[in-house]
Scaffold this motif. Structure first.
Motif, mmCIF file in Angstrom:
data_model
loop_
_atom_site.group_PDB
_atom_site.id
_atom_site.type_symbol
_atom_site.label_atom_id
_atom_site.label_comp_id
_atom_site.label_asym_id
_atom_site.label_seq_id
_atom_site.Cartn_x
_atom_site.Cartn_y
_atom_site.Cartn_z
ATOM 1 N N ILE B 246 0.859 -1.187 0.000
ATOM 2 C CA ILE B 246 0.000 0.000 0.000
ATOM 3 C C ILE B 246 0.886 1.224 0.000
ATOM 4 O O ILE B 246 2.003 1.212 0.538
ATOM 5 N N GLU B 247 0.391 2.291 -0.623
ATOM 6 C CA GLU B 247 1.114 3.559 -0.550
ATOM 7 C C GLU B 247 0.123 4.717 -0.596
ATOM 8 O O GLU B 247 -0.994 4.584 -1.093
ATOM 9 N N PHE B 248 0.548 5.840 -0.043
ATOM 10 C CA PHE B 248 -0.313 7.020 0.072
ATOM 11 C C PHE B 248 0.314 8.180 -0.693
ATOM 12 O O PHE B 248 1.524 8.419 -0.580
ATOM 13 N N GLY B 251 3.820 8.121 -2.293
ATOM 14 C CA GLY B 251 4.220 6.766 -1.943
ATOM 15 C C GLY B 251 5.658 6.433 -2.254
ATOM 16 O O GLY B 251 6.564 7.240 -1.996
ATOM 17 N N GLY B 286 -0.947 13.090 -0.327
ATOM 18 C CA GLY B 286 -2.141 12.245 -0.401
ATOM 19 C C GLY B 286 -3.198 12.640 0.601
ATOM 20 O O GLY B 286 -3.953 11.797 1.093
ATOM 21 N N ARG B 301 -2.999 3.813 -3.077
ATOM 22 C CA ARG B 301 -2.807 2.737 -4.059
ATOM 23 C C ARG B 301 -2.497 1.453 -3.298
ATOM 24 O O ARG B 301 -1.623 1.428 -2.436
#
Lengths: 363, 363, 363, 363
Positions: B246-248, B251, B286, B301
């Motif tokens: 997961i990434e914000f 990311g 984000g 994501r």
């Protein structure tokens, strides 16, 4: 809640950057565990500002004291362990402009929106100083894990464009500590250090990735649904300042494989027991399947963004929401990664210690 | 604990793949909120197996019933809302071989190591069927969020090698539902569908990424330390089956930028209020800074690995840990992403609903 | 939170009096425990309305179903156990007047003040029907405790002015179940039954006390500070409808003794082990010292007020807060104690099961 | 968990009697609340040993420091408030015999059984010194409650055989503090003081009851099921050292009434609002119905046993479980009640502050 973490091995941290001090209460540490003050201090020294030329030059010794929970023989009592670090080097003047203006990509604006009040000196609770409690508690978690044969090793894998391809399973804690950037690949480490120094002179900042291996975790730790190991480890690391991404095992890269390529095949590991051990040929799963450890090394990669503090003028708004500019001043970390290594270590250790106790409760 | 999620808006899910049913109890939903059974069913229909040619052909209507917590006028009572879906299409015979053999990259082995017992039919609690409770509860969370002006939209961004470059902020729920793969870019969607069908015929599987946007979240939600929005959202999504990363905002990609490139600059948004709104020029953060929302869209994501079930013979071990092989049979999802979209939506909505109530408690 | 109880052996109940049903989810029950549906039903039958001439004549079979968490061999899976009882005998008409008027000493007014909405039929969530989930879960807790050698026995000690002086340690479950009022002293029991019938005919109600003994609890369960056994047991029982007081061991009476009179002296219990067992000559402490069990029987007395429902006209207010009167109608329990016995049993069992697992986690 | 209390206004206490210090972390205190260090110290002074001739002569100033969570203007920041009291007067020699022998009716034996280790000096965590954190945190809770118009007043109602019949609703904090035993009825107070002095000279001890009134609690605080106000208040007070019983409103006495006698009738309280206030003619319910406040004063009586420490020889066992005797030495409280008053106040305030925030979260 907001300042506590873990369910059975549970910590509560407190403290602002410029208050009386920072600390942590560890509740749920099993009794009769040898607690080494030196080992706690050693982890804090890895986190400490001013430890090298590539970290912030803020000088604080971050000397830790054990106030409770450990007896005169150094054994845990099973009651809360309170750890305290007093604050020292506080140059509030460096922050005067921050009282009214919001630093870009910092927490200032969001805190004001949330609380309607803000400890503007040094970022208050949003300061990296908050992680002292985590690292100190993580050191205790490591002692518990060591008694169970589990070791956690994190290292800097990439700084901006410079990365190492070293085999994570081969890395020792000595390798990590062999240089100030905490990359076990000396050639890469030297390049990273050079780059960070250059960036620092420019008043700029950079980020990168940290890789973590947890070895010796037995199969069966974790939970089936919400408290999957990936979920709890993910929360733990994503709660660190500047962390913006995380992946386990094959991670994002695994989305480019097919199932036939990505699946980890079990095989029997010959030994003298009636029921032999089991391992997998590959480890795309990163040691976790269905949220539960499978006995293979746990593999984690986390992304840390460039430090928000840069020593340049940037557009922003003030606390009346009027456009203005702000110029970063004072000391800063041009790259958080060397100091983030012990933080990631700590958070991983805290999660694993907690799940070790949870598994024990199952009987 | 293990089966509960959230602090104030709190859910507890239960149910195995082949037991009597699956369900969820929602505790902490505020009173007097209109609860639409149809809206809950609609979310479950987005998650349902057999909904299209590219999902598993297991046929279950997944009809939901509200057993408590809602009065005869459809208003929440402030007491626990119990939602129930009975199980239907259960072909246990498909799973006979799984009783003794561990499916590669599935949870079977880890469960046996953890519990010493396992509901081997259909994976028991590790089945994706477990997510019914999450999606149903997420639908209620969405109703609460809608009343606060918050909308959550997830879509398939990439399937294996096929991706869309669509602007996430432009995507509507109608766009997402315009095709069976839930990619709002029709050209890409058609390619994805074609690829998934090809992979299905090969008995293989693929993964990809889901992108999520949460709009309308006011500045100030989240917590400073362990319950940062990234941490809670990360845990929520990483607890979904097959999610491995997961990434914000920026990311992992942001680790290739410098601070000067990555920082989001605030500016004043002219309006009629004395204290104008604030926005940022870019949104690498984000929508989250210091763990707290800043009023910009939240951008996430997440990576979903290829389905572990493939219809081929693979090496593995049995429950005596002896080498053997296992051939996947029966129905399977060649790609989980279309059905994972409502799951990600649900988990994000649950986290935001929880933080909405937490912020309210601050007063 | 509000509808969950316990930390490791944790239950969540749901359901209104006149909704679709009531139930409970048990999370944290250890795996491989034999779960007897019959034993759960037997406990529910002890709680059931209409079981005798001295309880409410509301007729509901309260047939329980296990929806998850138990495999086909009747063993717990370690995953949540969902238990469901559908609602049946619902005479909403009996409650029409309650829609607008608040019953004295009932929860109606307080609920309206809290939630701004109320399930007025049958009291909704404030109905004693809510305790079905507790009793069902308590039955499972008793199975776990039985496997550890712990037994919980509650009985009616006093109804209004009629009490028994029986030695609590001599009471068996058969004694308790030997009559419909659940007082193991038959002479007193008959008087109690007579009194309750008289009170019922008068449309009045009465209360009394329940005494509970937990035998076989090993020394060492409980926690030093907030989760002392008295605290957790106290909360458990005080959370039952109509309970207004509780005491442990010597309780209120012990405040009339001096320390020299009240102290329990330890003595060595000869046996074949190197470290003999320890007991106390008296048990004013009720088996708990410093919040932790000392191996002696745990002794609890709880007070249940007279049922608030009486079949007479009483002054009250309506939901516009105007003075009015309300006449109780329909079926009611003239004395809750016989049905409260299995409820108290259940709550004590839930607390002890939880602390058993907590102690196990200590290692 | 074990050392934390509350859900939204949540405290974690730490510290042994003879370690470095004791303290508390308050997490969840709303921001911008004025925090008075003096008011915290004043509550600690009410709890302090050596405060009068009828308490233990152990001399400790118990000076509190605020280490975090409060800004330079004395306003809460919304982040954890850490309060610290260092330990001072530690005569470990007084306790040498306790290293090997278990004091009757103390926690020594139970702790050894639980933890396998024990801070034998002064009772470690089982010392009343542990309550410093509670009282300090309770002082902060009182500040929050005061801002909401809620006041908590506890007083000594009975010491052994001497009691007051004063109307609890008439008692002010000044009345309570008008004498060293904290009984607002001066005639009774003088008798109590005389009795306690006599008992102290005899090396004996006595107990009694404390009565608590919470005024100004609005209708609607509390929860329907497990977290009923009686349950949470009961747990809170029963977690205090030496507390063995509690009752609300009519309590045990109400079990001698019939429903017609015990029911509290609502009536309309004329005022200028469209929806008038509501009160009850009697208050047998103690301000709580269905677990939720009804706007009437909350009434609580709690029982505290005679101090276990007596200065006489008593039979007991040693840590090898062999019969022996132990003679109490050193300083002790002949009656805990005067010092228990601020402890009960604190626990009640903590519960009410927590439920105030919980109600706020409902919206």
């Amino acid at each position: 809640m907001a300042s506590s973490f873990g369910s059975l091995f549970r910590i509560t941290t407190w403290g602002e950057s410029h208050g009386g001090g920072v600390g942590v209460v560890i509740d749920g540490c099993p009794p009769r565990l040898p607690i080494s003050l030196e080992a706690i201090q050693a982890e804090l020294d890895r986190r400490r500002p001013g430890q090298s030329k590539i970290t912030t030059q803020r000088k604080e010794s971050d000397t830790v004291r054990i106030l409770s929970g450990v007896n005169e023989d150094g054994l845990s009592l099973g009651t809360p362990i309170s750890l305290l670090v007093m604050n020292e080097d506080q140059r509030s003047n460096d922050y005067n402009e921050m009282k009214d203006k919001y630093r870009p990509s910092h927490a200032d604006f969001a805190y004001d929106q949330k609380f309607g009040i803000r400890a503007w000196q040094g970022g208050g609770r949003s300061s990296a100083r908050e992680t002292i409690g985590r690292v100190a508690a993580g050191a205790v978690a490591k002692m518990l894990l060591a008694s169970l044969g589990v070791e956690v090793i994190s290292f800097v894998e990439r700084v901006h464009s410079i990365s190492t391809e070293i085999d994570p399973l081969s890395v020792t804690i000595e390798d990590v500590e062999s240089n100030i950037v905490r990359c076990p690949d000396l050639a890469a480490a030297n390049q990273m250090i050079e780059l960070i120094e250059k960036i620092r002179k420019e008043g700029n900042s950079i980020g990168g990735t940290i890789f973590t291996v947890a070895k010796g975790v037995p199969a069966g730790w974790g939970e089936p649904v919400f408290d999957k190991l990936e979920a709890d480890l993910g929360k733990a690391i994503l709660s660190l300042p500047a962390c913006k991404g995380i992946e386990f095992g094959g991670g994002f890269g695994m989305t480019h494989l097919t199932g036939l390529e990505a699946n980890d095949h079990y095989y029997s590991v010959a030994n003298d027991t009636e029921i032999p051990d089991v391992a997998t040929r590959t480890n795309h799963s990163g040691g976790i399947q269905g949220g539960i450890s499978n006995g293979m090394p746990i593999l984690i990669r986390s992304a840390f963004k460039p430090t928000a503090t840069v020593l340049r003028e940037q557009p922003t708004v003030d606390n009346q929401h009027q456009d203005t500019t702000l110029t970063g001043r004072g000391r800063h970390d041009p790259c958080v990664l060397p100091r983030a290594v012990p933080m990631v270590d700590a958070m991983v250790a805290l999660v694993l210690a907690d799940h070790a106790l949870r598994q024990r409760a199952l009987g």
